[in-house]
Scaffold this active site. Structure first.
Site, PDB file in Angstrom:
ATOM      1  N   ASP A 149       0.837  -1.206   0.000  1.00 29.90           N
ATOM      2  CA  ASP A 149       0.000   0.000   0.000  1.00 29.90           C
ATOM      3  C   ASP A 149       0.873   1.258   0.000  1.00 29.90           C
ATOM      4  O   ASP A 149       0.349   2.373  -0.032  1.00 29.90           O
ATOM      5  CB  ASP A 149      -1.027  -0.010   1.146  1.00 29.90           C
ATOM      6  CG  ASP A 149      -0.404  -0.076   2.520  1.00 29.90           C
ATOM      7  OD1 ASP A 149       0.833  -0.141   2.625  1.00 29.90           O
ATOM      8  OD2 ASP A 149      -1.171  -0.060   3.518  1.00 29.90           O
ATOM      9  N   ASP A 167      -1.043  -6.010   0.019  1.00 26.26           N
ATOM     10  CA  ASP A 167      -1.416  -5.424   1.306  1.00 26.26           C
ATOM     11  C   ASP A 167      -2.919  -5.275   1.453  1.00 26.26           C
ATOM     12  O   ASP A 167      -3.595  -4.758   0.544  1.00 26.26           O
ATOM     13  CB  ASP A 167      -0.802  -4.019   1.436  1.00 26.26           C
ATOM     14  CG  ASP A 167       0.523  -4.040   2.167  1.00 26.26           C
ATOM     15  OD1 ASP A 167       0.726  -4.915   3.034  1.00 26.26           O
ATOM     16  OD2 ASP A 167       1.353  -3.175   1.864  1.00 26.26           O
ATOM     17  N   GLU A 193      -0.952  -5.290   8.784  1.00 29.97           N
ATOM     18  CA  GLU A 193      -0.075  -4.742   9.815  1.00 29.97           C
ATOM     19  C   GLU A 193      -0.620  -5.036  11.214  1.00 29.97           C
ATOM     20  O   GLU A 193      -1.788  -4.753  11.497  1.00 29.97           O
ATOM     21  CB  GLU A 193       0.055  -3.226   9.616  1.00 29.97           C
ATOM     22  CG  GLU A 193       0.708  -2.871   8.277  1.00 29.97           C
ATOM     23  CD  GLU A 193       0.872  -1.379   8.081  1.00 29.97           C
ATOM     24  OE1 GLU A 193       0.574  -0.587   9.012  1.00 29.97           O
ATOM     25  OE2 GLU A 193       1.295  -0.987   6.980  1.00 29.97           O
ATOM     26  N   GLU A 237       9.614  -3.649  10.064  1.00 28.71           N
ATOM     27  CA  GLU A 237       9.875  -2.309   9.516  1.00 28.71           C
ATOM     28  C   GLU A 237      10.364  -1.380  10.625  1.00 28.71           C
ATOM     29  O   GLU A 237       9.730  -1.262  11.684  1.00 28.71           O
ATOM     30  CB  GLU A 237       8.597  -1.747   8.876  1.00 28.71           C
ATOM     31  CG  GLU A 237       8.811  -0.318   8.366  1.00 28.71           C
ATOM     32  CD  GLU A 237       7.838   0.128   7.295  1.00 28.71           C
ATOM     33  OE1 GLU A 237       6.947  -0.658   6.903  1.00 28.71           O
ATOM     34  OE2 GLU A 237       7.979   1.280   6.832  1.00 28.71           O
TER      35      GLU A 237
HETATM   36  O1  KIV Z   1       3.545  -1.021   1.528  1.00 28.87           O
HETATM   37  C1  KIV Z   1       4.690  -1.466   1.400  1.00 28.87           C
HETATM   38  O2  KIV Z   1       5.361  -1.272   0.379  1.00 28.87           O
HETATM   39  C2  KIV Z   1       5.240  -2.246   2.492  1.00 28.87           C
HETATM   40  C3  KIV Z   1       6.714  -2.508   2.460  1.00 28.87           C
HETATM   41  C4  KIV Z   1       7.442  -1.278   2.831  1.00 28.87           C
HETATM   42  C5  KIV Z   1       7.097  -3.644   3.321  1.00 28.87           C
HETATM   43  O3  KIV Z   1       4.540  -2.628   3.382  1.00 28.87           O
END
Ligand code: KIV
Length: 279
Positions: free
Chosen positions: A67, A106, A136, A203
């Site tokens: 995302d 995501d 997340e 992260e």
């Molecule tokens: O949204 C994204 O690109 C991510 C990566 C930074 C792991 O979650």
């Protein structure tokens, strides 16, 4: 008169790496097994057909339609703005590259607040072409993670700094610096393993804690701004390529100045057009 209905780029095998054509699709289980063999995992993000295809041709085994799309493609200030419909649109584009890589996507902000929402949203991303979904959080989203896994959808965890919560948190802050955060990360990581996640992004976690989590877990940790001791690394591809010169990040040094090269080429082409004479 015959009409070509297919854009040439979507011919299945044009320019494709021969070994990738014959090799089998990479599964979540295959990503998980890389840790057992001590293989480092180089993962990257992609949001469309050409980027997915290029990364796949290079042999990147795990491609994420992140995302981060919101910031690096759609021009939003942060990821909480991204909708499920936008994610679906970009997952469809990436999936048209038919990557050998595992294509994860995501679940965007507020699309997995309840078990029902999480499952429905995950199913929409899978219908759009994702092989796995990422969300997340740790213990607070376990019922959602279990529902996703119980329905046969591979789950990719994401701990540490959670960009979908950047507004509540008031910025992008490194996690694991104090004991409560350290303990919370260990407990969340254990919970995701217990639920059946195949890998977890760490992260902006202190390298010391990221290393400890990596040694503790049987599944791969994929770091971003979390030091060198994770089982793999992931970057937002436009950051790696230097495509967004309007900000800089501590954890990534662009390896190409794509923005500058684009400006130069476009400038040269513009001047050539402007100088040309009609014959
Ligand atoms: O949204 C994204 O690109 C991510 C990566 C930074 C792991 O979650």
């Amino acid at each position: 008169m015959s009409v070509t209905t297919q854009f040439p780029l979507v011919e299945p095998d044009v320019g494709r790496n021969r070994s990738l054509m014959t090799d089998q699709k990479i599964t979540a289980e295959a990503i998980r097994a890389m840790k057992g063999r001590g293989e480092r995992i180089a993962a990257l993000t992609a949001y469309d057909f050409p980027m997915t295809r290029l990364l796949d041709e290079v042999g990147i085994p795990l491609i994420l339609v992140g995302d981060s799309l919101g910031m690096v493609v759609l021009g939003y200030p942060d990821t909480p703005q991204v909708t499920l419909a936008e994610m679906e649109h970009h997952v469809r584009a990436a999936a048209r590259a038919k990557p050998r890589a595992l294509l994860a996507a995501d679940l965007p902000y507020r699309s997995y607040q309840t078990v029902e929402d999480a499952l429905a949203s995950a199913m929409r991303l899978v219908a759009a072409g994702a092989d796995a979904v990422k969300a997340e959080g740790g213990r607070e989203i376990l019922p959602q993670v279990r529902a996703i896994l119980d329905n046969g959808i591979p789950f990719f965890g994401h701990l540490g700094m959670l960009p979908q919560h950047v507004l509540e948190e008031g910025g992008y802050r490194v996690k694991g610096k104090n004991e409560p955060e350290h303990q919370a990360l260990l407990a969340d990581a254990d919970a995701l393993v217990e639920a059946g996640a195949f890998a977890v992004v760490l992260e902006l976690v202190t390298p010391r804690v990221a290393g400890e989590v990596t040694r503790r877990l049987p599944i791969p940790t994929i770091g971003i701004g979390a030091g060198p001791d994770c089982d793999g690394q992931i970057l937002v591809t436009p950051d790696l390529l230097g495509l967004l010169p309007w900000y800089s990040l501590k954890h990534v040094k662009p390896r190409l100045n794509a923005a500058e090269q684009m400006r130069t080429v476009v400038q040269q082409w513009k001047e050539a057009v402007e100088k040309s004479h009609a014959s």
